[in-house]
Write a protein that holds these residues in place. Structure first.
Motif, PDB file in Angstrom:
ATOM      1  N   VAL A   1       0.858  -1.193   0.000  1.00 40.71           N
ATOM      2  CA  VAL A   1       0.000   0.000   0.000  1.00 40.71           C
ATOM      3  C   VAL A   1       0.892   1.239   0.000  1.00 40.71           C
ATOM      4  O   VAL A   1       2.070   1.175   0.377  1.00 40.71           O
ATOM      5  N   LEU A   2       0.321   2.339  -0.439  1.00 39.97           N
ATOM      6  CA  LEU A   2       0.994   3.630  -0.349  1.00 39.97           C
ATOM      7  C   LEU A   2       0.257   4.443   0.707  1.00 39.97           C
ATOM      8  O   LEU A   2      -0.922   4.757   0.549  1.00 39.97           O
ATOM      9  N   VAL A   3       0.944   4.745   1.789  1.00 42.22           N
ATOM     10  CA  VAL A   3       0.351   5.523   2.881  1.00 42.22           C
ATOM     11  C   VAL A   3       0.648   7.000   2.642  1.00 42.22           C
ATOM     12  O   VAL A   3       1.800   7.390   2.414  1.00 42.22           O
ATOM     13  N   THR A   4      -0.394   7.805   2.666  1.00 43.52           N
ATOM     14  CA  THR A   4      -0.261   9.222   2.366  1.00 43.52           C
ATOM     15  C   THR A   4      -1.129  10.034   3.321  1.00 43.52           C
ATOM     16  O   THR A   4      -2.121   9.524   3.853  1.00 43.52           O
ATOM     17  N   ARG A   5      -0.745  11.265   3.534  1.00 38.98           N
ATOM     18  CA  ARG A   5      -1.457  12.135   4.478  1.00 38.98           C
ATOM     19  C   ARG A   5      -2.258  13.185   3.722  1.00 38.98           C
ATOM     20  O   ARG A   5      -1.795  13.722   2.713  1.00 38.98           O
ATOM     21  N   MET A   6      -3.461  13.455   4.188  1.00 36.95           N
ATOM     22  CA  MET A   6      -4.276  14.497   3.586  1.00 36.95           C
ATOM     23  C   MET A   6      -3.770  15.864   4.039  1.00 36.95           C
ATOM     24  O   MET A   6      -3.599  16.123   5.242  1.00 36.95           O
ATOM     25  N   LEU A   7      -3.485  16.711   3.061  1.00 37.04           N
ATOM     26  CA  LEU A   7      -2.987  18.054   3.365  1.00 37.04           C
ATOM     27  C   LEU A   7      -4.128  19.053   3.545  1.00 37.04           C
ATOM     28  O   LEU A   7      -4.152  19.817   4.515  1.00 37.04           O
ATOM     29  N   TYR A   8      -5.034  19.060   2.595  1.00 35.01           N
ATOM     30  CA  TYR A   8      -6.102  20.054   2.604  1.00 35.01           C
ATOM     31  C   TYR A   8      -7.402  19.468   2.057  1.00 35.01           C
ATOM     32  O   TYR A   8      -7.377  18.579   1.208  1.00 35.01           O
ATOM     33  N   GLU A   9      -8.507  20.023   2.521  1.00 36.88           N
ATOM     34  CA  GLU A   9      -9.793  19.824   1.872  1.00 36.88           C
ATOM     35  C   GLU A   9     -10.113  21.106   1.111  1.00 36.88           C
ATOM     36  O   GLU A   9     -10.011  22.210   1.657  1.00 36.88           O
ATOM     37  N   LYS A  10     -10.455  20.952  -0.147  1.00 39.27           N
ATOM     38  CA  LYS A  10     -10.745  22.118  -0.987  1.00 39.27           C
ATOM     39  C   LYS A  10     -12.123  21.946  -1.610  1.00 39.27           C
ATOM     40  O   LYS A  10     -12.430  20.916  -2.202  1.00 39.27           O
ATOM     41  N   LYS A  11     -12.954  22.964  -1.440  1.00 37.78           N
ATOM     42  CA  LYS A  11     -14.304  22.925  -1.991  1.00 37.78           C
ATOM     43  C   LYS A  11     -14.310  23.547  -3.380  1.00 37.78           C
ATOM     44  O   LYS A  11     -13.947  24.707  -3.562  1.00 37.78           O
ATOM     45  N   GLY A  12     -14.719  22.769  -4.382  1.00 39.04           N
ATOM     46  CA  GLY A  12     -14.891  23.296  -5.723  1.00 39.04           C
ATOM     47  C   GLY A  12     -16.331  23.709  -5.940  1.00 39.04           C
ATOM     48  O   GLY A  12     -17.153  23.689  -5.011  1.00 39.04           O
ATOM     49  N   VAL A  13     -16.671  24.059  -7.160  1.00 35.91           N
ATOM     50  CA  VAL A  13     -18.032  24.487  -7.468  1.00 35.91           C
ATOM     51  C   VAL A  13     -19.018  23.356  -7.243  1.00 35.91           C
ATOM     52  O   VAL A  13     -20.079  23.534  -6.621  1.00 35.91           O
ATOM     53  N   ASP A  14     -18.660  22.170  -7.734  1.00 32.84           N
ATOM     54  CA  ASP A  14     -19.589  21.055  -7.627  1.00 32.84           C
ATOM     55  C   ASP A  14     -18.939  19.798  -7.082  1.00 32.84           C
ATOM     56  O   ASP A  14     -19.462  18.704  -7.241  1.00 32.84           O
ATOM     57  N   ARG A  15     -17.765  19.926  -6.446  1.00 32.71           N
ATOM     58  CA  ARG A  15     -17.082  18.753  -5.919  1.00 32.71           C
ATOM     59  C   ARG A  15     -16.158  19.135  -4.780  1.00 32.71           C
ATOM     60  O   ARG A  15     -15.785  20.304  -4.623  1.00 32.71           O
ATOM     61  N   THR A  16     -15.764  18.109  -4.033  1.00 34.73           N
ATOM     62  CA  THR A  16     -14.803  18.277  -2.940  1.00 34.73           C
ATOM     63  C   THR A  16     -13.495  17.619  -3.335  1.00 34.73           C
ATOM     64  O   THR A  16     -13.489  16.491  -3.849  1.00 34.73           O
ATOM     65  N   PHE A  17     -12.391  18.328  -3.109  1.00 32.38           N
ATOM     66  CA  PHE A  17     -11.067  17.770  -3.386  1.00 32.38           C
ATOM     67  C   PHE A  17     -10.374  17.459  -2.064  1.00 32.38           C
ATOM     68  O   PHE A  17     -10.310  18.307  -1.175  1.00 32.38           O
ATOM     69  N   TYR A  18      -9.860  16.244  -1.950  1.00 38.69           N
ATOM     70  CA  TYR A  18      -8.970  15.882  -0.852  1.00 38.69           C
ATOM     71  C   TYR A  18      -7.556  15.873  -1.423  1.00 38.69           C
ATOM     72  O   TYR A  18      -7.205  15.023  -2.252  1.00 38.69           O
TER      73      TYR A  18
END
Length: 424
Positions: A286-303
């Motif tokens: 597996v590749l373990v990675t950390r979430m840096l930011y949550e970003k709200k787009g117009v019609d979607r959420t970016f992790y």
């Protein structure tokens, strides 16, 4: 089956919490499970009990020395495609007579090294290659064992970028030229034809293309033997798929694959070579990675994660699916849809789009699953991002088996000419 599971609410590799590794080694980080590597190799090998079979792990899937040494201790041979992979296999303790050398562009230097190592065979991909190999073997006073990779012109029904058995692909010698090529090998003093080789593609989820291609090769072997060629074995390649997406039907099990091969070979009395890679290593990492930011787009959420396409390129290259799960078991049944993306300056730096997930927050760890094959080996330093570390777990212990590349080490590879430094 793999050995990644939640224990006391924490996703673990065997008996080591991934969170523990992330805290010590940092993220992103590849984590491999010894127990999974061993189990997958054993299950595949057992599918061919009673058959004269050599299982050669495809080093291109995962070339870490610790992974190769683990498999070498289980009795694995190696399928290599470069001098570097040959050297890695030998250093890991895989003897030369359990190594096959594939690849369309072998250099004279690579041929010299492989002959010195006493490899089992060269899987020759072109007529021009055979002529060069004959010269190199002659210079060394040796005879090179050769299997010709034939292109059976069979559609593997897999992704276009990992299909290798159609006439339009660069791999293998056209079916119509096979007789002439084997006749030419007979004329060349320092070559010996010992087998036939084929490989039609990767991540196949249906046995039908395999059956079609293997049946054609069985007919070919009978024909070649009738013409006086001592064909002792068939290299059937690899390519059997693994389950990436739990929503899709699982690929055939190794036991089904083994049964099909027995049926197709019948009483041919021919040894076989098999080259699994993804099947052994894919779900062992597996590749373990950390979430840096949550970003709200117009019609979607970016992790936005700290891992990127340079660390794991399969989604960007092949639109490949990888399950993404939280390292801490979710405490809620709530879900949302989010795009999991990396920080590289490319729109293709996306691991998943509109993926259903439990809500995450900055600092949370996630594991990108099925990353043990074609993950670390395909990574790069794009955007001047140093290569990430690899960790091998064995029961309750773990070790860094490739350290994180420092920025200083990355930059030290550059050399500035004197006319730009003012000293020349």
């Amino acid at each position: 089956m793999d050995h990644f599971a939640y224990k006391e609410g924490k996703l673990s590799a065997e008996d080591v919490a991934l969170e523990t590794i992330a805290l010590e080694v940092g993220t992103p980080v590849y984590v491999y499970s010894t127990a999974t590597l061993k189990r997958h190799f054993q299950v595949f090998s057992e599918a061919f009990q009673g058959v004269h079979a050599l299982v050669c792990f495809a080093v291109k899937a995962n070339s870490n020395q610790a992974v190769l040494r683990t498999l070498a201790r289980e009795g694995a041979g190696a399928d290599v495609v470069s001098l570097g992979e040959l050297t890695r296999a030998l250093m890991a303790g895989i003897p030369g007579d359990r190594i096959v050398f594939s690849g369309v562009g072998k250099t004279p230097e690579e041929m010299h090294a492989a002959l010195r190592a006493g490899i089992k065979q060269f899987n020759a991909e072109s007529e021009a290659e055979l002529e060069v190999l004959n010269l190199v073997a002659g210079e060394m006073g040796l005879t090179a064992p050769v299997s010709v990779r034939v292109n059976p012109d069979v559609d593997a029904k897999t992704h276009a970028k990992i299909s290798t058995g159609k006439s339009e692909n660069k791999f293998g010698i056209p079916w119509q030229r096979v007789d002439a090529v084997y006749a030419r090998i007979k004329e060349l003093e320092h070559l010996e034809a010992v087998g036939v080789d084929l490989h039609i593609g990767s991540q196949l989820t249906d046995l039908a293309p395999f059956r079609e291609a293997f049946a054609k090769v069985v007919t070919l072997v009978k024909d070649l033997r009738a013409k006086g060629h001592d064909i002792r074995h068939i290299d059937l390649g690899g390519g059997l798929g693994i389950p990436y997406d739990p929503e899709q039907a699982a690929p055939p099990a190794p036991a089904e694959y083994g049964t099909m091969i027995r049926e197709v070979l019948g009483d041919l009395d021919c040894g076989i070579i098999l080259e699994p890679g993804r099947l052994i290593a894919g779900n062992a990492g597996v590749l373990v990675t950390r979430m840096l930011y949550e970003k709200k787009g117009v019609d979607r959420t970016f992790y936005i994660l700290d891992a990127a396409m340079n660390d794991l390129g399969r989604p960007a290259m092949y639109d490949a699916y990888h399950a993404i799960v939280p390292v801490r078991e979710a405490e809620t049944d709530a879900t949302l849809e989010a795009d999991f993306v990396g920080p590289v300056c490319e729109s293709s730096d996306t691991f998943a789009k509109a993926r259903k997930t439990t809500p995450l927050k900055a600092g949370d760890l996630v594991a990108i699953k099925s990353a043990g094959a074609y993950g670390a080996v395909m990574s790069s330093t794009y955007n001047s991002r140093p290569l990430v570390p690899e960790v091998l777990v064995d029961d309750t212990r773990y070790a860094v088996v490739r350290k994180r590349q420092s920025l200083e080490e990355l930059l030290s590879l550059d050399e500035v000419p004197t006319w730009l430094t003012g000293s020349g």
